[in-house]
Design a protein around this motif. Structure first.
Motif, mmCIF file in Angstrom:
data_model
loop_
_atom_site.group_PDB
_atom_site.id
_atom_site.type_symbol
_atom_site.label_atom_id
_atom_site.label_comp_id
_atom_site.label_asym_id
_atom_site.label_seq_id
_atom_site.Cartn_x
_atom_site.Cartn_y
_atom_site.Cartn_z
ATOM 1 N N ASN A 175 0.662 -1.543 0.011
ATOM 2 C CA ASN A 175 0.281 -0.246 0.215
ATOM 3 C C ASN A 175 0.786 1.242 0.048
ATOM 4 N N ASN A 176 0.569 2.154 -1.140
ATOM 5 C CA ASN A 176 1.188 3.355 -0.960
ATOM 6 C C ASN A 176 0.817 4.495 -0.828
ATOM 7 N N ASN A 177 -0.413 4.212 -0.086
ATOM 8 C CA ASN A 177 -0.349 5.678 0.872
ATOM 9 C C ASN A 177 -0.548 5.654 2.093
ATOM 10 N N ARG A 178 0.519 5.395 2.725
ATOM 11 C CA ARG A 178 0.835 5.267 3.936
ATOM 12 C C ARG A 178 1.990 6.345 4.660
ATOM 13 N N PRO A 179 1.823 7.775 4.286
ATOM 14 C CA PRO A 179 2.841 8.573 4.123
ATOM 15 C C PRO A 179 3.522 8.061 5.342
ATOM 16 N N LEU A 180 3.557 7.471 6.747
ATOM 17 C CA LEU A 180 3.985 7.395 7.871
ATOM 18 C C LEU A 180 5.128 5.903 7.647
ATOM 19 N N LEU A 181 5.080 5.430 6.428
ATOM 20 C CA LEU A 181 6.096 3.648 6.333
ATOM 21 C C LEU A 181 6.917 4.080 5.488
ATOM 22 N N ASN A 182 6.925 5.557 5.039
ATOM 23 C CA ASN A 182 7.717 5.886 4.177
ATOM 24 C C ASN A 182 8.986 6.205 5.207
ATOM 25 N N GLY A 183 10.286 6.264 4.486
ATOM 26 C CA GLY A 183 11.595 6.461 4.760
ATOM 27 C C GLY A 183 12.661 5.140 5.125
ATOM 28 N N GLU A 184 13.208 5.822 6.149
ATOM 29 C CA GLU A 184 14.365 4.794 6.163
ATOM 30 C C GLU A 184 14.159 3.650 7.061
ATOM 31 N N GLU A 185 13.427 3.982 8.329
ATOM 32 C CA GLU A 185 13.209 3.039 9.261
ATOM 33 C C GLU A 185 11.889 2.238 8.641
ATOM 34 N N ASP A 186 12.538 0.890 8.982
ATOM 35 C CA ASP A 186 11.547 -0.556 8.481
ATOM 36 C C ASP A 186 10.465 -0.299 9.149
ATOM 37 N N PRO A 187 9.719 -0.939 7.775
ATOM 38 C CA PRO A 187 7.855 -0.856 8.080
ATOM 39 C C PRO A 187 7.646 -1.366 8.832
ATOM 40 N N LYS A 188 7.777 -3.152 9.329
ATOM 41 C CA LYS A 188 7.860 -3.442 10.899
ATOM 42 C C LYS A 188 8.540 -2.996 12.305
ATOM 43 N N THR A 189 9.491 -2.138 12.375
ATOM 44 C CA THR A 189 10.276 -1.390 13.289
ATOM 45 C C THR A 189 9.475 -0.468 13.284
ATOM 46 N N LYS A 190 8.945 0.198 13.013
ATOM 47 C CA LYS A 190 8.644 2.120 12.458
ATOM 48 C C LYS A 190 6.952 1.207 13.513
ATOM 49 N N LEU A 191 5.900 0.087 12.473
ATOM 50 C CA LEU A 191 5.070 -0.067 12.811
ATOM 51 C C LEU A 191 4.999 -0.649 14.904
ATOM 52 N N GLU A 192 5.844 -1.192 15.289
ATOM 53 C CA GLU A 192 6.282 -1.952 16.649
ATOM 54 C C GLU A 192 6.354 -0.377 17.116
ATOM 55 N N ARG A 193 6.843 0.703 16.999
ATOM 56 C CA ARG A 193 7.459 2.036 17.708
ATOM 57 C C ARG A 193 6.055 3.181 17.672
ATOM 58 N N LEU A 194 5.585 2.695 16.969
ATOM 59 C CA LEU A 194 4.141 3.340 17.199
ATOM 60 C C LEU A 194 3.157 2.969 17.926
ATOM 61 N N LEU A 195 2.884 1.064 17.897
ATOM 62 C CA LEU A 195 2.367 0.626 19.140
ATOM 63 C C LEU A 195 2.303 0.850 19.695
ATOM 64 N N THR A 196 3.719 0.781 20.918
ATOM 65 C CA THR A 196 4.481 1.428 21.885
ATOM 66 C C THR A 196 3.840 2.873 22.081
ATOM 67 N N GLU A 197 4.177 3.472 20.936
ATOM 68 C CA GLU A 197 3.696 4.941 21.703
ATOM 69 C C GLU A 197 2.142 5.075 21.690
ATOM 70 N N ARG A 198 1.422 4.457 21.044
ATOM 71 C CA ARG A 198 -0.347 4.081 21.280
ATOM 72 C C ARG A 198 -0.861 3.454 21.630
ATOM 73 N N LYS A 199 -0.608 2.160 22.253
ATOM 74 C CA LYS A 199 -1.140 0.881 23.014
ATOM 75 C C LYS A 199 -1.493 1.824 23.893
ATOM 76 N N PRO A 200 -1.361 2.628 24.836
ATOM 77 C CA PRO A 200 -2.528 3.199 25.995
ATOM 78 C C PRO A 200 -3.302 4.483 25.597
ATOM 79 N N LEU A 201 -2.927 4.226 24.580
ATOM 80 C CA LEU A 201 -4.373 5.371 23.868
ATOM 81 C C LEU A 201 -5.591 4.096 23.671
ATOM 82 N N TYR A 202 -5.002 3.762 23.031
ATOM 83 C CA TYR A 202 -5.788 3.021 21.744
ATOM 84 C C TYR A 202 -6.784 2.164 23.169
ATOM 85 N N LYS A 203 -6.141 2.390 24.393
ATOM 86 C CA LYS A 203 -6.046 0.771 25.954
ATOM 87 C C LYS A 203 -7.666 1.648 26.492
#
Length: 478
Positions: A416-444
């Motif tokens: 999916n090319n419609n995900r600007p936050l996954l663009n860049g040098e950071e590996d998508p899986k690593t980026k998603l792990e970081r985003l989950l860590t940051e957002r998990k308390p908010l979702y919960k």
């Protein structure tokens, strides 16, 4: 220009910010040293503690600042909801002390449209009768005259609202609102957004415009007209009627105040009406909802919608469509609303405006859903990162968090090319792990339901969401 602002509260602080941003030197006065110290840590303009009701304190301040160097003084101190005694000391005595200590300065006194006592729906301008029958109103007029006799200006402000302050909406959400008199129509509401009030004060001072000016928006309406629009917007019942309170501090009046004179000088409100502000001010609606949700006697009603939150790739849109089909709800995707309003794709928005611009558009899309019912709403993965969005999300309905592990999400979003936050040098899986860590308390914290989607088909997930929401709303109706 060097300007003293006596009273850095709801409007004064905003005025100081505007004047400083325009390149003027600002000295903000507060009643207490504690307030001055607090402002000094967060504001780029100067602050000082000075009790303007005390002549000696103002005289000492004038000596410290070199009175002759002060170009303008704005009095917008508050009486702290006090009665006639406080009006005398803060408004009349305070204005007199400032005028005596800074005789060469242009004086601006912030008064109130409550000095107009008319009660029959009259059109009011600055030449209209303004001789209130209450002590508080007469003291306002006395303070006005001090500024006018010095060839200064008076800004008569209508009812002030803004983020964190809107008595009309707060009272409605708390069940305290009513239509007061006037044959079931209620009094006419004359209002002004705090930012527009501050803009008017800065405008009058920088242009040294003497005389009296009404500071009010363009859209006066009766209480009934206002409440009839607010009630469906926030899903509450229209309140009843009651007789006007004869003990109101500034009395009951019913008039339509004109801003034509101020507009003729080149000023215009950013928010032409209260409902424009509800739509366009990013903080207004959410701040009042938050006040009632966290401090009110009873939380405002949750709307009959289902919201889906979670990281990108968690299946919110897919599951949302299935749920909507199951129960006959309308499907809404906030990302689609953003794209429609902007007329460009999400990657294009990020490229032109950055993530900050996208988040503002996302909040606007969320506010546009106020008043919606019978919808399944799929939200963007980062919508929870903006505090302003959380009260609106809570208000809009039942919230389900679709959770999946980052490795699974990375596979789902890989093509999916419609995900600007996954663009860049950071590996998508690593980026998603970081985003989950940051957002998990908010979702919960936001979620009424948390579903781990691993091992579940979209249909099974949708069924779980639907059944949980059905039980939730059934309990609410009891």
């Amino acid at each position: 220009m060097k300007v003293i602002i006596a009273g850095c509260g709801f409007v004064g602080e905003r005025t100081a910010d505007l004047l400083h941003a325009a390149g003027h030197e600002v000295i903000g006065l507060t009643h207490s040293p504690e307030s001055a110290a607090r402002l000094a840590t967060v504001k780029p303009w100067h602050t000082a503690a000075c009790d303007i009701s005390q002549s000696a304190a103002v005289t000492a301040l004038a000596g410290t600042l070199a009175a002759a160097s002060i170009d303008a003084v704005i009095h917008c101190a508050s009486s702290s909801r006090g009665g006639a005694e406080m009006y005398q000391s803060v408004y009349v005595d305070g204005m007199r002390h400032l005028a005596q200590a800074f005789p060469a300065a242009f004086l601006l006194y912030t008064s109130s449209t409550s000095v107009y006592p008319q009660a029959n729906g009259e059109e009011i301008d600055e030449t209209s009768f303004a001789d209130p029958d209450r002590d508080t109103g007469r003291l306002l007029r006395e303070a006005e005259n001090i500024a006018l006799n010095a060839n200064g200006a008076v800004a008569r402000l209508a009812g002030i609202y803004g983020p964190g302050r809107s008595f009309v909406l707060k009272n409605l959400l708390e069940g305290k609102a009513a239509v007061e008199g006037n044959h079931g129509q209620g009094r006419i509401l004359n209002q002004i957004h705090a930012d527009d009030a501050a803009g008017a004060l800065a405008h009058l001072v920088t242009h040294r415009l003497s005389g009296i000016y009404n500071v009010v928006d363009d859209a006066q309406m009766t209480q009934r007209q206002c409440l009839e629009r607010l009630c469906p917007l926030f899903g509450v019942k229209m309140p009843g009627t009651r007789e006007p309170d004869p003990n109101r501090k500034r009395g009951w009046s019913n008039k339509r105040v004109s801003n034509a004179r101020l507009r003729a000088t080149g000023w215009a409100p950013r928010y032409a009406s209260y409902f424009d502000a509800l739509r366009d001010d990013p903080e207004l609606a959410s701040s009042i909802l938050d006040l009632v949700q966290t401090a009110g006697e009873a939380p405002p009603p949750r709307q009959p919608n289902i919201l889906l939150i979670g990281l990108m790739g968690s299946g919110k849109t897919t599951v949302g469509r299935i749920v909507a089909q199951m129960i006959g709800f309308k499907m809404i995707d906030t990302d689609h609303l953003i794209v429609e309003a902007a007329g460009k794709s999400i990657p294009e928005i990020f490229a032109a405006e950055g993530e900050a611009g996208f988040r503002l558009r996302e909040s606007a899309a969320l506010r546009s859903l106020l008043g919606k019912r019978g919808c399944v709403i799929a939200t963007g993965g980062g919508i929870v990162t903006q505090p302003r969005n959380l009260p609106i999300l809570r208000h809009l309905g039942y919230t389900a968090w679709l959770e999946a592990d980052p490795e699974r999400l990375a596979r789902r979003t890989a093509m999916n090319n419609n995900r600007p936050l996954l663009n860049g040098e950071e590996d998508p899986k690593t980026k998603l792990e970081r985003l989950l860590t940051e957002r998990k308390p908010l979702y919960k914290a936001l979620a009424d339901l948390r579903i781990h989607t691993a091992g579940l088909t979209p249909q099974e997930t949708a069924y779980g969401v639907m059944e949980s929401a059905r039980v939730f709303f059934a309990k609410m109706r009891k």
